[in-house]
Design a protein around this motif. Structure first.
Motif, PDB file in Angstrom:
ATOM      1  N   GLU A 149      -0.712  -4.868   9.948  1.00 34.03           N
ATOM      2  CA  GLU A 149       0.515  -4.143   9.605  1.00 34.03           C
ATOM      3  C   GLU A 149       0.478  -2.713  10.127  1.00 34.03           C
ATOM      4  O   GLU A 149       1.489  -2.184  10.591  1.00 34.03           O
ATOM      5  N   GLU A 208       0.852   2.093   1.894  1.00 36.93           N
ATOM      6  CA  GLU A 208       0.808   0.623   1.779  1.00 36.93           C
ATOM      7  C   GLU A 208      -0.121   0.040   2.826  1.00 36.93           C
ATOM      8  O   GLU A 208      -0.912  -0.862   2.549  1.00 36.93           O
ATOM      9  N   SER A 209      -0.034   0.558   4.061  1.00 36.17           N
ATOM     10  CA  SER A 209      -0.903   0.079   5.139  1.00 36.17           C
ATOM     11  C   SER A 209      -2.332   0.560   4.939  1.00 36.17           C
ATOM     12  O   SER A 209      -3.293  -0.158   5.240  1.00 36.17           O
ATOM     13  N   GLU A 255       5.249   4.555   2.757  1.00 37.34           N
ATOM     14  CA  GLU A 255       5.056   3.396   3.645  1.00 37.34           C
ATOM     15  C   GLU A 255       3.652   3.396   4.235  1.00 37.34           C
ATOM     16  O   GLU A 255       3.021   2.347   4.378  1.00 37.34           O
ATOM     17  N   ALA A 272      -3.931   1.022   2.173  1.00 39.90           N
ATOM     18  CA  ALA A 272      -4.609   0.240   1.131  1.00 39.90           C
ATOM     19  C   ALA A 272      -5.378  -0.929   1.735  1.00 39.90           C
ATOM     20  O   ALA A 272      -6.515  -1.209   1.348  1.00 39.90           O
ATOM     21  N   ARG A 315       0.347   5.151  -4.255  1.00 38.18           N
ATOM     22  CA  ARG A 315       1.639   4.953  -3.573  1.00 38.18           C
ATOM     23  C   ARG A 315       2.785   4.929  -4.578  1.00 38.18           C
ATOM     24  O   ARG A 315       3.833   5.558  -4.357  1.00 38.18           O
ATOM     25  N   ASP A 316       2.577   4.206  -5.692  1.00 41.50           N
ATOM     26  CA  ASP A 316       3.623   4.122  -6.718  1.00 41.50           C
ATOM     27  C   ASP A 316       3.917   5.497  -7.326  1.00 41.50           C
ATOM     28  O   ASP A 316       5.069   5.845  -7.595  1.00 41.50           O
ATOM     29  N   LEU A 376      -2.816   1.802  -3.790  1.00 50.70           N
ATOM     30  CA  LEU A 376      -1.509   1.234  -4.155  1.00 50.70           C
ATOM     31  C   LEU A 376      -0.938   1.913  -5.408  1.00 50.70           C
ATOM     32  O   LEU A 376       0.274   2.140  -5.509  1.00 50.70           O
TER      33      LEU A 376
END
Length: 406
Positions: free
Chosen positions: A131, A294-295, A291, A297, A313-314, A310
């Motif tokens: 990703e 996410e990658s 974004e 992680a 990120r939240d 993660l």
């Protein structure tokens, strides 16, 4: 490996526009497409047939992350030199030593010729392009700096693979030596010790306790060796099964590995280095932070760190600054948090994170060297106990008899 079945090789012969003899091999999805392409190029085809498969087929080579890194670097170089994208794939693909990699690149080239963007073509092949790579390529295409982003991807993958190799080297060496020692010990117990045991029985003398223990072990191994083999195979299979399918097992394994002295420290620092380098690469490409995380992680290489990223990120998605989210995770050293804080304040997040990654890369190098030095005496002790113990056990009765004779 869908790319290998899409293209078929055809052997052809004929004449060119100047009526001179011509021929060669052309790859296409069907005979009709191949002949159409040859006519379009101005050739008159006289002979045409499917290329026969060799009697002894070449062993399929796996595509490694190293191959992807080299491809990224080569493609970046081609684009910087002004070579068109499709032609770049033609040059890089047909010049590759790995047939599987050549087939992969030719498949991507076909998709691009069919109207896909490079990012879309890569997204169709998640087994080889993660990703992170797809996101960076997409960002590069949109911003018109594809060659720069490909260069960053190549650097990132080279650094990551270098670190993986160092960690594997540090862990593989002692494991390999211990496995060999176990095999040698098993061979000695099954084939060598019985010879001495028969000799001792012919003497009729009472054996030392240590020798009796080894002889008993030898007799048990001769009778139940298949049980030992079954247990070893079962353990390896069970480990591999749960490693691939159980998230709980992987969580337990990664958490346990982080607690092992020295090894855990290496894994901690390598996860931080991967986090910093991946986030730096995506930040430099202009990928939004939420974004990017996410990658990142998936690139940490450890479930504990991946879950922490993660969660960060939240928190960042709700408006919290990255440095505060990192503090709450309770995994990152204060130095890393401070460097991120400076990067956020000054707008130089990518350069700060690269400094962090370089620092922890060096730390991992030093720890791997130290681990190798620490493991050498440990391995010698294990070999001494296993192999040396068996030899001493077999010679004790001989020494005892020699003393009795005197």
């Amino acid at each position: 490996m869908a790319e290998q079945t899409e293209q078929i090789d055809f052997v052809w012969a004929g004449t060119d526009k100047n009526k001179k003899k011509a021929g060669g091999i052309i790859s296409a999805k069907s005979e009709v497409i191949a002949k159409t392409e040859l006519r379009r190029q101005g050739y008159r085809v006289v002979k045409f047939k499917k290329k026969p498969k060799p009697l002894f087929t070449q062993k399929i080579q796996a595509i490694t992350p190293g191959d992807i890194a080299v491809f990224s670097r080569q493609l970046a170089t081609m684009l910087k030199a002004g070579v068109p994208l499709v032609q770049s794939f033609d040059i890089v693909g047909k010049g590759h030593d790995n047939p599987s990699m050549e087939a992969l690149l030719m498949g991507i080239k076909t998709d691009i010729e069919g109207g896909d963007t490079l990012a879309q073509a890569l997204n169709k092949r998640p087994l080889y392009f993660d990703e992170l790579t797809c996101n960076l390529v997409e960002a590069g295409e949109q911003a018109g700096v594809l060659e720069t982003l490909l260069d960053k991807i190549a650097t990132y993958k080279e650094k990551t693979e270098s670190m993986k190799k160092k960690i594997k080297k540090a862990l593989t060496y002692p494991i390999a030596v211990i496995v060999v020692a176990f095999i040698v010990t098993t061979i000695l117990l099954i084939f060598v010790v019985p010879v001495f045991s028969d000799m001792f029985k012919s003497f009729g003398a009472d054996l030392p306790a240590f020798t009796k223990m080894v002889v008993t072990m030898s007799e048990w191994m001769q009778a139940w060796w298949y049980v030992v083999v079954g247990i070893v195979v079962g353990v390896v299979y069970t480990f591999g099964y749960f490693k691939k399918r159980s998230k709980k097992f992987n969580h337990f394994l990664d958490k346990t590995l982080l607690k092992i002295p020295v090894v855990g420290l290496i894994l901690h620092k390598s996860a931080i280095a991967r986090f910093a380098r991946t986030l730096a690469t995506m930040s430099a490409a202009g990928v939004p932070l939420v974004e990017a995380l996410e990658s990142v992680a998936g690139a940490c290489g450890n479930i504990i760190y991946a879950e922490a990223v993660l969660k960060m990120r939240d928190e960042v998605a709700t408006g919290q600054r990255l440095q505060f989210a990192m503090q709450q995770a309770n995994l990152w050293p204060n130095m890393v948090i401070q460097m991120v804080a400076i990067g956020e304040e000054s707008g130089s997040m990518d350069s700060m994170l690269l400094k962090v990654a370089d620092f922890f890369d060096e730390e991992v190098d030093n720890l791997v060297d130290n681990l190798s030095s620490l493991m050498e005496p440990f391995i010698m002790v294990i070999l001494g106990i296993l192999v040396g113990g068996l030899i001493v056990a077999m010679y004790l009765p001989i020494f005892k008899m020699g003393a009795a004779i005197k």
